[in-house]
Motif scaffolding. Structure first.
Motif, PDB file in Angstrom:
ATOM      1  N   ASN A 341      -4.429 -19.939  11.778  1.00  0.00           N
ATOM      2  CA  ASN A 341      -4.855 -20.742  10.418  1.00  0.00           C
ATOM      3  C   ASN A 341      -5.293 -19.492   9.486  1.00  0.00           C
ATOM      4  O   ASN A 341      -6.177 -18.940   9.901  1.00  0.00           O
ATOM      5  N   LEU A 342      -4.338 -19.357   8.623  1.00  0.00           N
ATOM      6  CA  LEU A 342      -4.537 -18.121   7.537  1.00  0.00           C
ATOM      7  C   LEU A 342      -5.646 -18.687   6.457  1.00  0.00           C
ATOM      8  O   LEU A 342      -5.494 -19.590   5.712  1.00  0.00           O
ATOM      9  N   GLU A 343      -6.736 -17.932   6.153  1.00  0.00           N
ATOM     10  CA  GLU A 343      -7.509 -18.050   5.464  1.00  0.00           C
ATOM     11  C   GLU A 343      -6.965 -17.751   4.060  1.00  0.00           C
ATOM     12  O   GLU A 343      -6.126 -16.770   4.074  1.00  0.00           O
ATOM     13  N   HIS A 344      -7.024 -18.451   2.903  1.00  0.00           N
ATOM     14  CA  HIS A 344      -6.451 -18.069   1.639  1.00  0.00           C
ATOM     15  C   HIS A 344      -7.254 -16.559   1.131  1.00  0.00           C
ATOM     16  O   HIS A 344      -8.236 -16.356   1.254  1.00  0.00           O
ATOM     17  N   HIS A 345      -6.254 -15.530   1.046  1.00  0.00           N
ATOM     18  CA  HIS A 345      -6.858 -14.251   0.737  1.00  0.00           C
ATOM     19  C   HIS A 345      -5.898 -13.704   0.017  1.00  0.00           C
ATOM     20  O   HIS A 345      -4.594 -13.579   0.477  1.00  0.00           O
ATOM     21  N   PRO A 346      -6.253 -12.917  -1.263  1.00  0.00           N
ATOM     22  CA  PRO A 346      -5.098 -12.473  -2.074  1.00  0.00           C
ATOM     23  C   PRO A 346      -4.627 -11.312  -1.282  1.00  0.00           C
ATOM     24  O   PRO A 346      -5.117 -10.405  -0.599  1.00  0.00           O
ATOM     25  N   ARG A 347      -3.190 -11.174  -1.545  1.00  0.00           N
ATOM     26  CA  ARG A 347      -2.382 -10.139  -0.947  1.00  0.00           C
ATOM     27  C   ARG A 347      -2.855  -8.816  -1.353  1.00  0.00           C
ATOM     28  O   ARG A 347      -2.950  -8.646  -2.722  1.00  0.00           O
ATOM     29  N   GLN A 348      -2.960  -7.759  -0.612  1.00  0.00           N
ATOM     30  CA  GLN A 348      -3.090  -6.327  -1.007  1.00  0.00           C
ATOM     31  C   GLN A 348      -2.209  -5.802  -1.916  1.00  0.00           C
ATOM     32  O   GLN A 348      -1.244  -6.057  -1.517  1.00  0.00           O
ATOM     33  N   LEU A 349      -2.410  -5.035  -2.953  1.00  0.00           N
ATOM     34  CA  LEU A 349      -1.351  -4.597  -3.607  1.00  0.00           C
ATOM     35  C   LEU A 349      -0.638  -3.486  -2.696  1.00  0.00           C
ATOM     36  O   LEU A 349      -1.396  -2.642  -2.140  1.00  0.00           O
ATOM     37  N   PRO A 350       0.709  -3.504  -2.880  1.00  0.00           N
ATOM     38  CA  PRO A 350       1.435  -2.497  -2.115  1.00  0.00           C
ATOM     39  C   PRO A 350       1.177  -1.179  -2.345  1.00  0.00           C
ATOM     40  O   PRO A 350       1.619  -0.418  -1.598  1.00  0.00           O
ATOM     41  N   LEU A 351       0.626  -0.773  -3.473  1.00  0.00           N
ATOM     42  CA  LEU A 351       0.912   0.662  -3.917  1.00  0.00           C
ATOM     43  C   LEU A 351      -0.419   0.940  -4.107  1.00  0.00           C
ATOM     44  O   LEU A 351      -1.331   0.501  -4.510  1.00  0.00           O
ATOM     45  N   PRO A 352      -0.584   2.552  -4.066  1.00  0.00           N
ATOM     46  CA  PRO A 352      -2.001   2.947  -4.341  1.00  0.00           C
ATOM     47  C   PRO A 352      -2.546   2.870  -5.660  1.00  0.00           C
ATOM     48  O   PRO A 352      -1.630   2.846  -6.543  1.00  0.00           O
ATOM     49  N   HIS A 353      -3.915   2.785  -5.784  1.00  0.00           N
ATOM     50  CA  HIS A 353      -4.598   2.487  -6.999  1.00  0.00           C
ATOM     51  C   HIS A 353      -4.496   3.730  -7.738  1.00  0.00           C
ATOM     52  O   HIS A 353      -4.870   3.708  -8.970  1.00  0.00           O
TER      53      HIS A 353
END
Ligand code: TTP
Ligand code: MG
Length: 360
Positions: A341-353
């Motif tokens: 059961n996946l909690e809602h969580h924003p996806r991580q940005l794929p690129l370095p900050h």
């Protein structure tokens, strides 16, 4: 042409390297991680101890006969899992597409990250440098256009290795490797392949797929494809996985409930950590045991409530384990969470900050 860029990253002598980093005096001696008892096995050994042919899963008594001067330290799983979390975080700065295989290794699909680097080598170097800067530990990285070749490449120049295998060189790179290294070839299959004169991966390319499939069924076609570096498997992130599991092959078979339960305890911690990282809750728990005769047995149970910590997983494991017969020695243990059961969580940005470390 690189259709995809897949890396396999594997920490060097992981448990031992963490101990040597925490206490640098240990770097100067052969070091074995494991419980000192007579029935215990080696978790891992530093590269100094490996010169004496000590290796993971070897009975401790054998290891100490080969290297009596070695220092033996019991594993500190909690510490290693902390570092494991840190490493996976670093990987996630390069790509969101990460498939951890155990606490110290992962596949990374870097196809999107490559745009920021002038080539796979600089990208691989950046990952290694970042891991070293932040943890003081070395990681070996293999890169190729398939999971198959990336995994074989990370092992090629251990420790602290970086092996890039361009697609045009992949078939030649894997050809001389022993057949035991082929994905999907367990000890029984490897022995059968050897008895047919197929000792290296490249020997498969000189047989027809029909011949191989007559002997090995569907796997025969797959072996043929792998030998040509045809491996369509994608990197599957924990959030995409239908289940998350951890498993360990034991060097010496273990017998009876208490020994198997004890061996499963570190897996409870590791599974808990992986579920946390994926922001997933387990709807069910499965134990898998493979006997010394390669019979696979598994039992599972639905979980009405999500376990909150490793202790709750071990409690459930102790209950589920009672379902097994234990009439044969065990060579492999596994623990998996399913019905995630996946909690809602924003996806991580794929690129370095920040670009600062890319250009170092
Ligand atoms: P590995 O990556 O297989 O080994 P390693 O990191 O120690 O060494 P290498 O440089 O060859 O990669 O396993 C990672 C950790 O998992 C290892 O440090 C200890 C633990 N482990 C066990 O506890 N038992 C085992 O049988 C194996 C293979 C590993
Ligand atoms: Mg490793």
């Amino acid at each position: 042409m690189w259709s995809r860029i897949i890396a396999h990253a594997d920490m060097d002598a992981f448990f031992a390297s963490v101990e040597m980093r925490d206490d640098p005096r240990l770097s100067r001696v052969p070091l074995i991680i494991g419980h000192p008892g007579p029935r215990s096995v080696v978790c891992t050994a530093n590269y100094l101890a490996r010169k004496f042919h000590v290796h993971s899963a070897m009975p401790m008594t054998t290891a100490l006969r080969l290297c009596p001067q070695a220092v033996v330290i019991p594993p500190r799983m909690e510490r290693y899992l902390q570092v494991s979390h840190q490493i996976m975080q670093i990987f996630s700065e390069f790509t969101a597409c990460i498939e951890p295989l155990s606490c110290d290794e992962a596949f990374l699909d870097l196809s999107d990250a490559i745009g920021l680097f002038p080539g796979p080598r600089l990208l691989g170097q950046a990952i290694k440098r970042k891991v070293f800067q932040e943890t003081g530990l070395t990681v070996s990285v293999g890169m190729g256009n398939t999971k198959l070749v990336a995994k074989l490449a990370s092992d090629h120049q251990k420790p602290d290795g970086l092996t890039i295998v361009p697609p045009s060189e992949a078939v030649d790179f894997i050809a001389p490797l022993p057949i035991q290294r082929l994905w999907g070839a367990g000890p029984k299959t490897a022995a059968k392949l050897e008895s047919l004169g197929i000792r290296q991966i490249g020997d498969l390319t000189r047989r027809s797929p029909t011949y191989l499939s007559k002997i090995f069924g569907q796997s025969g076609f797959q072996f043929y494809a792998f030998a040509h570096n045809c491996d369509p498997r994608e990197v599957i992130t924990e959030r995409e996985a239908k289940s998350i599991g951890v498993e360990r092959t034991l060097w010496s078979d273990i017998e009876g409930y208490p020994a198997v339960f004890e061996a499963l305890l570190p897996l409870c911690e590791e599974l808990h950590q992986r579920l946390q990282r994926a922001h997933a809750q387990a709807g069910g728990l499965r134990i898998k045991l493979k006997t010394s005769h390669f019979q696979l047995h598994s039992r599972q149970m639905a979980l009405p409530v999500n376990p909150k910590n490793p202790e709750e997983y071990s409690k459930l494991t102790s209950i589920l384990l009672k379902e097994f017969l234990f009439d044969e020695p065990i060579r492999l243990i596994g623990l998996a969470a399913y019905d995630l059961n996946l909690e809602h969580h924003p996806r991580q940005l794929p690129l370095p900050h920040s670009e600062s470390w890319i250009l170092q």
